[in-house]
Design a protein around this motif. Structure first.
Motif, PDB file in Angstrom:
ATOM      1  N   UNK A 148     -10.945  -2.015  10.505  1.00 49.40           N
ATOM      2  CA  UNK A 148     -10.221  -0.559   9.846  1.00 49.40           C
ATOM      3  C   UNK A 148      -9.928   0.290  10.170  1.00 49.40           C
ATOM      4  N   UNK A 149      -8.193   0.993  10.377  1.00 48.27           N
ATOM      5  CA  UNK A 149      -8.186   2.632  11.414  1.00 48.27           C
ATOM      6  C   UNK A 149      -8.084   3.436  10.046  1.00 48.27           C
ATOM      7  N   UNK A 150      -7.909   4.901  10.346  1.00 50.16           N
ATOM      8  CA  UNK A 150      -8.114   5.715   9.767  1.00 50.16           C
ATOM      9  C   UNK A 150      -6.387   5.640   8.394  1.00 50.16           C
ATOM     10  N   UNK A 151      -5.455   5.422   9.833  1.00 51.01           N
ATOM     11  CA  UNK A 151      -4.292   4.532   8.922  1.00 51.01           C
ATOM     12  C   UNK A 151      -3.932   3.784   8.201  1.00 51.01           C
ATOM     13  N   UNK A 152      -5.130   3.228   8.158  1.00 49.72           N
ATOM     14  CA  UNK A 152      -4.892   1.969   6.567  1.00 49.72           C
ATOM     15  C   UNK A 152      -5.269   3.042   5.066  1.00 49.72           C
ATOM     16  N   UNK A 153      -6.096   3.391   5.400  1.00 52.48           N
ATOM     17  CA  UNK A 153      -6.153   4.598   4.023  1.00 52.48           C
ATOM     18  C   UNK A 153      -4.428   4.554   2.717  1.00 52.48           C
ATOM     19  N   UNK A 154      -4.941   4.029   1.903  1.00 53.30           N
ATOM     20  CA  UNK A 154      -4.599   4.427   0.652  1.00 53.30           C
ATOM     21  C   UNK A 154      -4.577   3.781  -0.247  1.00 53.30           C
ATOM     22  N   UNK A 155      -4.357   3.890  -1.255  1.00 56.19           N
ATOM     23  CA  UNK A 155      -3.962   2.855  -2.593  1.00 56.19           C
ATOM     24  C   UNK A 155      -3.657   1.806  -2.592  1.00 56.19           C
ATOM     25  N   UNK A 156      -3.785   0.237  -2.191  1.00 53.59           N
ATOM     26  CA  UNK A 156      -3.449  -1.009  -2.392  1.00 53.59           C
ATOM     27  C   UNK A 156      -2.885  -1.896  -3.666  1.00 53.59           C
ATOM     28  N   UNK A 200       1.100  -1.029   0.064  1.00 57.81           N
ATOM     29  CA  UNK A 200       0.222   0.074   0.147  1.00 57.81           C
ATOM     30  C   UNK A 200       0.399   1.222  -0.014  1.00 57.81           C
ATOM     31  N   UNK A 201       0.292   1.813  -0.554  1.00 58.45           N
ATOM     32  CA  UNK A 201       0.903   3.581  -0.376  1.00 58.45           C
ATOM     33  C   UNK A 201       0.262   4.460   0.041  1.00 58.45           C
ATOM     34  N   UNK A 202       0.407   5.623   1.369  1.00 62.77           N
ATOM     35  CA  UNK A 202      -0.472   6.516   1.983  1.00 62.77           C
ATOM     36  C   UNK A 202       0.448   7.910   0.872  1.00 62.77           C
ATOM     37  N   UNK A 203      -0.918   9.000   1.119  1.00 59.05           N
ATOM     38  CA  UNK A 203      -0.309   9.981   0.187  1.00 59.05           C
ATOM     39  C   UNK A 203       1.544  10.534   1.209  1.00 59.05           C
ATOM     40  N   UNK A 204       2.287  10.952   0.434  1.00 56.71           N
ATOM     41  CA  UNK A 204       3.346  11.669   0.587  1.00 56.71           C
ATOM     42  C   UNK A 204       3.782  10.037   1.399  1.00 56.71           C
ATOM     43  N   UNK A 205       3.821   9.132   0.946  1.00 49.76           N
ATOM     44  CA  UNK A 205       4.752   8.112   2.033  1.00 49.76           C
ATOM     45  C   UNK A 205       4.828   7.322   0.845  1.00 49.76           C
ATOM     46  N   UNK A 206       5.637   6.661   0.837  1.00 51.03           N
ATOM     47  CA  UNK A 206       6.518   5.255  -0.092  1.00 51.03           C
ATOM     48  C   UNK A 206       5.455   4.358   0.805  1.00 51.03           C
ATOM     49  N   UNK A 233       7.833  -9.076  -9.180  1.00 48.66           N
ATOM     50  CA  UNK A 233       7.954  -8.471 -10.444  1.00 48.66           C
ATOM     51  C   UNK A 233       7.631  -7.965 -11.632  1.00 48.66           C
ATOM     52  N   UNK A 234       5.613  -8.839 -11.340  1.00 51.99           N
ATOM     53  CA  UNK A 234       4.296  -8.005 -11.706  1.00 51.99           C
ATOM     54  C   UNK A 234       3.742  -7.327 -10.545  1.00 51.99           C
ATOM     55  N   UNK A 235       2.984  -5.901 -11.066  1.00 53.52           N
ATOM     56  CA  UNK A 235       2.503  -5.300 -10.088  1.00 53.52           C
ATOM     57  C   UNK A 235       0.949  -5.006 -10.446  1.00 53.52           C
ATOM     58  N   UNK A 236       0.159  -4.816 -10.248  1.00 47.67           N
ATOM     59  CA  UNK A 236      -1.328  -4.639 -10.463  1.00 47.67           C
ATOM     60  C   UNK A 236      -1.247  -2.791 -10.626  1.00 47.67           C
ATOM     61  N   UNK A 237      -2.795  -2.830 -10.791  1.00 54.05           N
ATOM     62  CA  UNK A 237      -2.349  -1.424 -10.523  1.00 54.05           C
ATOM     63  C   UNK A 237      -3.884  -0.729  -9.187  1.00 54.05           C
ATOM     64  N   UNK A 238      -3.905  -1.157  -8.462  1.00 56.99           N
ATOM     65  CA  UNK A 238      -3.863  -0.934  -7.432  1.00 56.99           C
ATOM     66  C   UNK A 238      -5.452  -0.626  -7.215  1.00 56.99           C
ATOM     67  N   UNK A 239      -5.752  -0.326  -6.005  1.00 56.15           N
ATOM     68  CA  UNK A 239      -7.038   0.211  -5.611  1.00 56.15           C
ATOM     69  C   UNK A 239      -6.809   1.236  -4.506  1.00 56.15           C
ATOM     70  N   UNK A 240      -8.072   2.111  -4.624  1.00 54.00           N
ATOM     71  CA  UNK A 240      -8.400   2.732  -3.117  1.00 54.00           C
ATOM     72  C   UNK A 240      -8.932   2.227  -2.531  1.00 54.00           C
ATOM     73  N   UNK A 241      -8.590   2.842  -1.381  1.00 53.17           N
ATOM     74  CA  UNK A 241      -9.483   1.962   0.552  1.00 53.17           C
ATOM     75  C   UNK A 241      -9.021   3.423   1.309  1.00 53.17           C
ATOM     76  N   UNK A 242     -10.465   3.903   1.517  1.00 53.26           N
ATOM     77  CA  UNK A 242     -10.585   4.861   2.206  1.00 53.26           C
ATOM     78  C   UNK A 242     -10.893   4.608   3.880  1.00 53.26           C
ATOM     79  N   UNK A 243     -10.513   4.718   4.981  1.00 52.94           N
ATOM     80  CA  UNK A 243     -10.888   4.461   6.155  1.00 52.94           C
ATOM     81  C   UNK A 243     -11.729   6.046   7.033  1.00 52.94           C
ATOM     82  N   UNK A 244     -13.484   6.581   7.075  1.00 57.00           N
ATOM     83  CA  UNK A 244     -13.517   7.183   7.875  1.00 57.00           C
ATOM     84  C   UNK A 244     -13.948   7.734   8.919  1.00 57.00           C
ATOM     85  N   UNK A 245     -13.436   8.250   9.620  1.00 58.50           N
ATOM     86  CA  UNK A 245     -13.865   8.450  11.376  1.00 58.50           C
ATOM     87  C   UNK A 245     -15.164   8.502  11.227  1.00 58.50           C
TER      88      UNK A 245
END
Length: 123
Positions: free
Chosen positions: A87-95, A39-45, A111-123
């Protein structure tokens, strides 16, 4: 090998989602590949989340998701799943899902990667 991740969406904290990663390709045997979720959250690796070996007998998890997420696979359907509970707020990311002929484990060099799916956890 083509990978298609799906199942993301908007969920409240404490809720659940199940992600799917469907694999396809002209000449490949899905059961020959280890599969990982990242997963990759905004601004994070991008970070490792979970991985499963070829037959599904061994699984690996990041400490941050252990006991909340479960990775599984159905080789007959060429699909790997990531069940995400509590799920927690900090799980928000593209998976992203990824596949590799090498061994499963806590590593990022698949070696092989998919395109990603967005997971957004709200409070």
């Amino acid at each position: 090998v083509q990978l298609q991740a799906s199942g993301g969406g908007l969920v409240q904290a404490g809720g659940s989602l199940r992600l799917s990663c469907a694999a396809s390709g002209r000449t490949f045997t899905f059961s020959s590949y280890a599969v990982g979720w990242f997963r990759q959250a905004p601004g994070k690796e991008r970070e490792f989340v979970a991985a499963i070996n070829r037959r599904g007998g061994s699984t690996y998890y990041a400490d941050s998701v252990k006991d909340r997420f479960t990775i599984s696979r159905d080789n007959a359907k060429n699909t790997v799943y990531l069940q995400m509970n509590s799920l927690k707020l900090e799980d928000t990311a593209v998976y992203y899902c990824a596949a590799d002929l090498g061994p499963a484990g806590v590593r990022n060099n698949y070696d092989y990667w998919g395109q990603g799916t967005q997971v957004t956890v709200s409070s």
